[in-house]
Design an enzyme around this catalytic site. Structure first.
Site, PDB file in Angstrom:
ATOM      1  N   LYS A  74      11.437  23.888  -2.598  1.00 49.04           N
ATOM      2  CA  LYS A  74      12.265  22.984  -1.778  1.00 49.04           C
ATOM      3  C   LYS A  74      12.418  21.634  -2.481  1.00 49.04           C
ATOM      4  O   LYS A  74      13.523  21.106  -2.592  1.00 49.04           O
ATOM      5  CB  LYS A  74      11.601  22.767  -0.403  1.00 49.04           C
ATOM      6  N   ASN A  75      11.305  21.094  -2.949  1.00 44.93           N
ATOM      7  CA  ASN A  75      11.367  19.734  -3.492  1.00 44.93           C
ATOM      8  C   ASN A  75      12.036  19.661  -4.862  1.00 44.93           C
ATOM      9  O   ASN A  75      12.435  18.582  -5.292  1.00 44.93           O
ATOM     10  CB  ASN A  75       9.961  19.110  -3.532  1.00 44.93           C
ATOM     11  N   CYS A 124       8.788   7.299   9.083  1.00 39.16           N
ATOM     12  CA  CYS A 124       8.508   8.721   8.916  1.00 39.16           C
ATOM     13  C   CYS A 124       7.079   8.931   9.368  1.00 39.16           C
ATOM     14  O   CYS A 124       6.236   8.059   9.208  1.00 39.16           O
ATOM     15  CB  CYS A 124       8.699   9.046   7.443  1.00 39.16           C
ATOM     16  N   ARG A 170       7.563   4.733   4.394  1.00 38.11           N
ATOM     17  CA  ARG A 170       8.013   5.255   3.093  1.00 38.11           C
ATOM     18  C   ARG A 170       9.198   4.432   2.597  1.00 38.11           C
ATOM     19  O   ARG A 170      10.355   4.809   2.760  1.00 38.11           O
ATOM     20  CB  ARG A 170       8.361   6.735   3.201  1.00 38.11           C
ATOM     21  N   ASP A 206       0.761  16.970  -0.716  1.00 39.22           N
ATOM     22  CA  ASP A 206       1.407  18.013   0.105  1.00 39.22           C
ATOM     23  C   ASP A 206       0.487  19.195   0.409  1.00 39.22           C
ATOM     24  O   ASP A 206       0.862  20.096   1.158  1.00 39.22           O
ATOM     25  CB  ASP A 206       2.689  18.515  -0.582  1.00 39.22           C
ATOM     26  N   ARG A 222      11.632  23.296   8.141  1.00 38.99           N
ATOM     27  CA  ARG A 222      12.264  22.383   7.186  1.00 38.99           C
ATOM     28  C   ARG A 222      11.932  22.768   5.754  1.00 38.99           C
ATOM     29  O   ARG A 222      12.714  22.512   4.842  1.00 38.99           O
ATOM     30  CB  ARG A 222      11.780  20.945   7.412  1.00 38.99           C
TER      31      ARG A 222
HETATM   32  N1  EPU Z   1       6.822   4.472  -2.653  1.00 37.90           N
HETATM   33  C1  EPU Z   1       7.068   3.125  -2.605  1.00 37.90           C
HETATM   34  N2  EPU Z   1       8.340   2.687  -2.823  1.00 37.90           N
HETATM   35  C2  EPU Z   1       9.358   3.546  -3.116  1.00 37.90           C
HETATM   36  C3  EPU Z   1       9.102   4.927  -3.174  1.00 37.90           C
HETATM   37  C4  EPU Z   1       7.819   5.361  -2.940  1.00 37.90           C
HETATM   38  O1  EPU Z   1       6.178   2.332  -2.355  1.00 37.90           O
HETATM   39  O2  EPU Z   1      10.487   3.071  -3.343  1.00 37.90           O
HETATM   40  C5  EPU Z   1       5.452   4.967  -2.407  1.00 37.90           C
HETATM   41  C6  EPU Z   1       5.374   5.919  -1.225  1.00 37.90           C
HETATM   42  O3  EPU Z   1       5.258   5.223  -0.012  1.00 37.90           O
HETATM   43  C7  EPU Z   1       4.149   6.734  -1.578  1.00 37.90           C
HETATM   44  C8  EPU Z   1       4.238   6.854  -3.112  1.00 37.90           C
HETATM   45  O4  EPU Z   1       5.075   5.776  -3.516  1.00 37.90           O
HETATM   46  O5  EPU Z   1       2.977   6.022  -1.249  1.00 37.90           O
HETATM   47  C9  EPU Z   1       4.784   8.159  -3.617  1.00 37.90           C
HETATM   48  O6  EPU Z   1       5.961   8.507  -2.907  1.00 37.90           O
HETATM   49  P1  EPU Z   1       7.168   9.264  -3.618  1.00 37.90           P
HETATM   50  O7  EPU Z   1       8.311   8.343  -3.766  1.00 37.90           O
HETATM   51  O8  EPU Z   1       6.675   9.946  -4.853  1.00 37.90           O
HETATM   52  O9  EPU Z   1       7.542  10.352  -2.524  1.00 37.90           O
HETATM   53  P2  EPU Z   1       8.963  11.010  -2.406  1.00 37.90           P
HETATM   54  O10 EPU Z   1       9.568  11.130  -3.743  1.00 37.90           O
HETATM   55  O11 EPU Z   1       9.749  10.369  -1.341  1.00 37.90           O
HETATM   56  C10 EPU Z   1       8.216  13.486  -2.785  1.00 37.90           C
HETATM   57  C11 EPU Z   1       8.177  14.755  -1.977  1.00 37.90           C
HETATM   58  C12 EPU Z   1       7.119  14.647  -0.884  1.00 37.90           C
HETATM   59  C13 EPU Z   1       5.770  14.387  -1.552  1.00 37.90           C
HETATM   60  C14 EPU Z   1       5.847  13.123  -2.418  1.00 37.90           C
HETATM   61  C15 EPU Z   1       4.569  12.838  -3.188  1.00 37.90           C
HETATM   62  C16 EPU Z   1      10.461  15.541  -2.090  1.00 37.90           C
HETATM   63  C17 EPU Z   1      11.716  15.840  -1.383  1.00 37.90           C
HETATM   64  N3  EPU Z   1       9.484  14.978  -1.381  1.00 37.90           N
HETATM   65  O12 EPU Z   1       8.567  12.459  -1.859  1.00 37.90           O
HETATM   66  O13 EPU Z   1       7.093  15.919  -0.244  1.00 37.90           O
HETATM   67  O14 EPU Z   1       4.781  14.242  -0.573  1.00 37.90           O
HETATM   68  O15 EPU Z   1       6.930  13.254  -3.369  1.00 37.90           O
HETATM   69  O16 EPU Z   1       4.282  13.894  -4.045  1.00 37.90           O
HETATM   70  O17 EPU Z   1      10.312  15.839  -3.257  1.00 37.90           O
HETATM   71  C18 EPU Z   1       6.781  17.422   1.530  1.00 37.90           C
HETATM   72  O18 EPU Z   1       7.334  18.294   0.842  1.00 37.90           O
HETATM   73  O19 EPU Z   1       6.161  17.691   2.600  1.00 37.90           O
HETATM   74  C19 EPU Z   1       6.855  16.021   1.109  1.00 37.90           C
HETATM   75  C20 EPU Z   1       6.665  15.009   1.932  1.00 37.90           C
END
Ligand code: EPU
Length: 422
Positions: free
Chosen positions: A22-23, A116, A121, A309, A401
């Site tokens: 998915k991701n 969220c 986030r 995750d 989801r």
């Molecule tokens: N963060 C910031 N600022 C930003 C972006 C992120 O402070 O602009 C922080 C977040 O709050 C968090 C950390 O950085 O503490 C890492 O977050 P990241 O941006 O890597 O998360 P994401 O890219 O939004 C993806 C996955 C998530 C998974 C995270 C961490 C997808 C669609 N989602 O989210 O997957 O938990 O990486 O590995 O790829 C799930 O599948 O259940 C899920 C939540």
């Protein structure tokens, strides 16, 4: 709305095929906006998050056809550069259309995803990265409006934040930089396999990218990208979830097939530390219950560390593992909604400051519980598999989801699960 009724205690056996990730699919689908030509993406899991992404793309002007895991997308002309709130609020990952829209249209209006349940986030790092490439960002009426009046230009961009690298942030900057003028270097890049899969997809479209999978990604902008055929990598989190199911409830062993074992080494190591027999094959992994189960201390980390995750699912395993286990989530410290639901099933879990201290009990017992987010709901299903009695899990739309037919797949392994109207 639907709910699951899980009758605990049925031993699991046999094998299960893991779906595409998915991701990895979500940013790859968004990246199809970067070309006028046709893109064919195989092994896209049929889950509601990928459906939302396809709706967003259609809304932006893409033509989409979908049949048994293969999605054909063609976005000859962008009709809009706006991803509206009613779609974005359903799925935070919609923010990854920002990079492709900016690259193709020099503009992107995307509704801010808002809060969220797994914690605050923010998208500050995404915006910092895109601004670094020359876009101006302003927030207006709940939307972030990005504009690169003079086009995007390559630069050195640091994507590291206080919780480490950002996965979708790295994706967004990479997707914007492939069509920017000149060279971009992303430092502090996320190294997750899903980022590598996106890079492979972009490279097949004609992008010039090296270093994906390391913290330093180098991109040389090109004038345009072409159509592509691509197969998405296996879902390491779905695979991990089934491995934990096996560790909790296998009669002898269960086998997950169509997986990439090197993507889940940290989980395999952890399960072995807990005493579970794990056998890694070529594209498959078998697991059984531990003869003498032991708890463990585990801390989530960006890849190749232990994934956030998989944190909730490990809490389910530790809930009935003798001794004390400690699970710490450094990436999303508030991601412990499952703990209070598991307590209703008799688990002994104390959560404080992003750390769960779990004292294993002999058996959990069925209770009505509520799914709060994707991985928390998977963890509740796992907990219910060997709880005494019939556990009712409501709000299973959360699990739909991100898991393709999880109930059917578990039933195939011998679990007793009913999906009924709530
Ligand atoms: N963060 C910031 N600022 C930003 C972006 C992120 O402070 O602009 C922080 C977040 O709050 C968090 C950390 O950085 O503490 C890492 O977050 P990241 O941006 O890597 O998360 P994401 O890219 O939004 C993806 C996955 C998530 C998974 C995270 C961490 C997808 C669609 N989602 O989210 O997957 O938990 O990486 O590995 O790829 C799930 O599948 O259940 C899920 C939540």
């Amino acid at each position: 709305m639907e709910k699951f009724i899980v009758h605990g205690g049925s031993p699991l056996s046999g094998s299960v095929n893991i779906s595409g990730s998915k991701n990895a699919s979500l940013p790859i689908l968004a990246a199809t906006l970067l070309t006028r030509e046709t893109c064919v993406v195989r092994r896209v899991p049929d889950v509601s998050d990928t459906n939302y992404m396809l709706q967003i793309l259609q809304n932006l002007g893409a033509e989409v056809e979908r049949a048994s895991g293969t999605v054909v997308i063609r976005c000859e002309k962008l009709r809009s550069h706006e991803a509206p709130y009613d779609l974005v609020r359903k799925m935070r990952a919609s923010v990854c259309v920002m990079g492709p829209l900016l690259a193709r249209h020099n503009r992107a209006d995307v509704s801010l995803p808002g809060g969220c349940v797994i914690g605050d986030r923010p998208i500050d790092l995404h915006l910092r990265g895109l601004e670094g490439l020359g876009a101006e960002a302003r927030v207006e009426g709940g939307n972030v409006r990005l504009e690169a009046r003079y086009g995007l230009e390559g630069r050195e961009i640091d994507m590291s934040g206080k919780h480490g690298a950002t996965v979708l942030g790295t994706d967004n900057v990479m997707m914007a930089a492939v069509l920017a003028k000149g060279a971009t270097v992303i430092t502090g890049a996320a190294c997750e396999p899903e980022v590598v899969d996106l890079a492979e997809f972009l490279i097949s479209m004609g992008a010039k990218i090296s270093g994906a999978g390391t913290p330093r990604i180098e991109i040389e902008g090109v004038a345009e990208l072409g159509g592509v055929e691509h197969t998405v990598i296996p879902d390491r989190i779905e695979a991990g979830t089934f491995l934990v199911a096996g560790a909790m409830a296998a009669k002898e062993r269960i086998t997950v097939k169509r997986v990439e074992p090197r993507h889940i080494e940290s989980l395999v190591d952890l399960l072995r530390r807990c005493g579970c027999p794990v056998e890694v094959g070529d594209g498959s992994i078998s697991v059984g219950r531990a003869e003498n189960p032991v708890g463990a201390n585990v801390t989530t980390d960006p890849y190749p560390g232990f994934p956030t995750d998989m944190q909730a699912q490990m809490c389910a395993l530790f809930a009935t593992t003798p001794g004390t286990s400690v699970v710490r989530d450094t990436i999303f410290p508030q991601r412990f909604m499952h703990a209070s639901e598991m307590k209703r099933m008799g688990a002994d879990i104390q959560v404080e400051d992003g750390t769960a201290v779990i004292r294993g009990v002999e058996q959990l017992s069925a209770a009505p519980v509520m799914a709060s987010d994707l991985r928390a709901s998977a963890a509740l299903v796992l907990a219910a598999l060997n709880a005494k009695g019939a556990t009712e899990i409501s709000r299973v739309y959360h699990i739909d989801r991100g898991y393709e037919n999880i109930d059917d797949k578990l039933i195939q392994l011998g679990a007793e699960i009913e999906r009924v109207p709530a």
